[in-house]
Design a protein around this motif. Structure first.
Motif, mmCIF file in Angstrom:
data_model
loop_
_atom_site.group_PDB
_atom_site.id
_atom_site.type_symbol
_atom_site.label_atom_id
_atom_site.label_comp_id
_atom_site.label_asym_id
_atom_site.label_seq_id
_atom_site.Cartn_x
_atom_site.Cartn_y
_atom_site.Cartn_z
ATOM 1 N N LEU A 3 -6.140 51.896 -14.910
ATOM 2 C CA LEU A 3 -7.378 51.547 -15.593
ATOM 3 C C LEU A 3 -8.605 52.041 -14.838
ATOM 4 O O LEU A 3 -9.661 52.217 -15.439
ATOM 5 C CB LEU A 3 -7.463 50.030 -15.795
ATOM 6 C CG LEU A 3 -6.460 49.429 -16.774
ATOM 7 C CD1 LEU A 3 -6.657 47.925 -16.877
ATOM 8 C CD2 LEU A 3 -6.575 50.062 -18.145
ATOM 9 N N PHE A 9 -13.897 50.410 -16.422
ATOM 10 C CA PHE A 9 -13.059 49.631 -15.508
ATOM 11 C C PHE A 9 -13.376 49.975 -14.057
ATOM 12 O O PHE A 9 -13.413 49.093 -13.196
ATOM 13 C CB PHE A 9 -11.577 49.853 -15.801
ATOM 14 C CG PHE A 9 -11.137 49.265 -17.110
ATOM 15 C CD1 PHE A 9 -11.022 47.897 -17.276
ATOM 16 C CD2 PHE A 9 -10.852 50.079 -18.191
ATOM 17 C CE1 PHE A 9 -10.624 47.340 -18.475
ATOM 18 C CE2 PHE A 9 -10.453 49.539 -19.397
ATOM 19 C CZ PHE A 9 -10.344 48.170 -19.549
ATOM 20 N N LYS A 124 -11.894 41.365 -18.522
ATOM 21 C CA LYS A 124 -10.906 40.809 -19.447
ATOM 22 C C LYS A 124 -11.188 41.240 -20.878
ATOM 23 O O LYS A 124 -10.269 41.571 -21.637
ATOM 24 C CB LYS A 124 -10.895 39.281 -19.368
ATOM 25 C CG LYS A 124 -10.269 38.715 -18.126
ATOM 26 C CD LYS A 124 -10.351 37.190 -18.157
ATOM 27 C CE LYS A 124 -9.812 36.558 -16.912
ATOM 28 N NZ LYS A 124 -9.940 35.083 -16.946
ATOM 29 N N VAL A 127 -10.140 44.812 -21.369
ATOM 30 C CA VAL A 127 -8.678 44.914 -21.473
ATOM 31 C C VAL A 127 -8.233 44.490 -22.865
ATOM 32 O O VAL A 127 -7.384 45.141 -23.484
ATOM 33 C CB VAL A 127 -7.981 44.060 -20.381
ATOM 34 C CG1 VAL A 127 -6.494 43.922 -20.658
ATOM 35 C CG2 VAL A 127 -8.206 44.676 -19.013
ATOM 36 N N LYS A 131 -6.240 46.728 -25.584
ATOM 37 C CA LYS A 131 -4.990 46.291 -26.216
ATOM 38 C C LYS A 131 -5.093 46.347 -27.732
ATOM 39 O O LYS A 131 -4.162 46.771 -28.411
ATOM 40 C CB LYS A 131 -4.643 44.873 -25.770
ATOM 41 C CG LYS A 131 -4.091 44.775 -24.375
ATOM 42 C CD LYS A 131 -3.748 43.336 -24.047
ATOM 43 C CE LYS A 131 -3.168 43.179 -22.669
ATOM 44 N NZ LYS A 131 -2.843 41.778 -22.352
#
Length: 138
Positions: A3, A9, A124, A127, A131
């Motif tokens: 990442l 990131f 978070k 991420v 996803k």
């Protein structure tokens, strides 16, 4: 998948590392609150201006467009905003030469902890978005 190869990131990770190191420095300041002659330290803030200057010759952000019909940023030269550096700081010392102000150090620690929490939440969220883009459920 690494990442840290994705810019957002990598930036968040670097910010979290900086905040972690700052927390250590502030903790050392508090630990030395009774040490005669101790001068508190802090990490140098990361300059957003330095990052902008890498991409601009005059230190201002320019609006980038794909088409000539896109809107301009409102200024005659397309400037979004001007970046200014603000200097501040007053340090008083005790009779033994110690310059640690516990209230200031605790405020800095709280701000650092809040910034770290924000960075973790942003990480978070990114991420989760990644996803979702890959079609995976969290």
């Amino acid at each position: 998948m690494d990442l840290n190869k994705i810019a957002i990131f990598s930036s968040i990770s670097k910010k979290m590392s900086w905040l972690n190191e700052r927390q250590k420095v502030l903790a050392q300041n508090i630990a030395n609150a009774n040490t005669p002659g101790f001068i508190p330290k802090d990490l140098k803030k990361v300059s957003f201006k330095a990052h902008v200057d890498r991409y601009s010759t005059n230190g201002t952000l320019q609006l980038q467009t794909d088409e000539s019909d896109h809107l301009s940023a409102g200024g005659s030269n397309g400037t979004l905003f001007e970046i200014k550096e603000i200097e501040a700081g007053f340090t008083s010392t005790s009779p033994d030469g110690n310059a640690v102000n516990l209230e200031d150090e605790l405020v800095k620690m709280t701000e650092t902890q809040m910034d770290y929490t924000m960075a973790v939440n942003l990480y978070k969220k990114q991420v989760g978005l990644l996803k979702t883009a890959l079609g995976k459920k969290s």
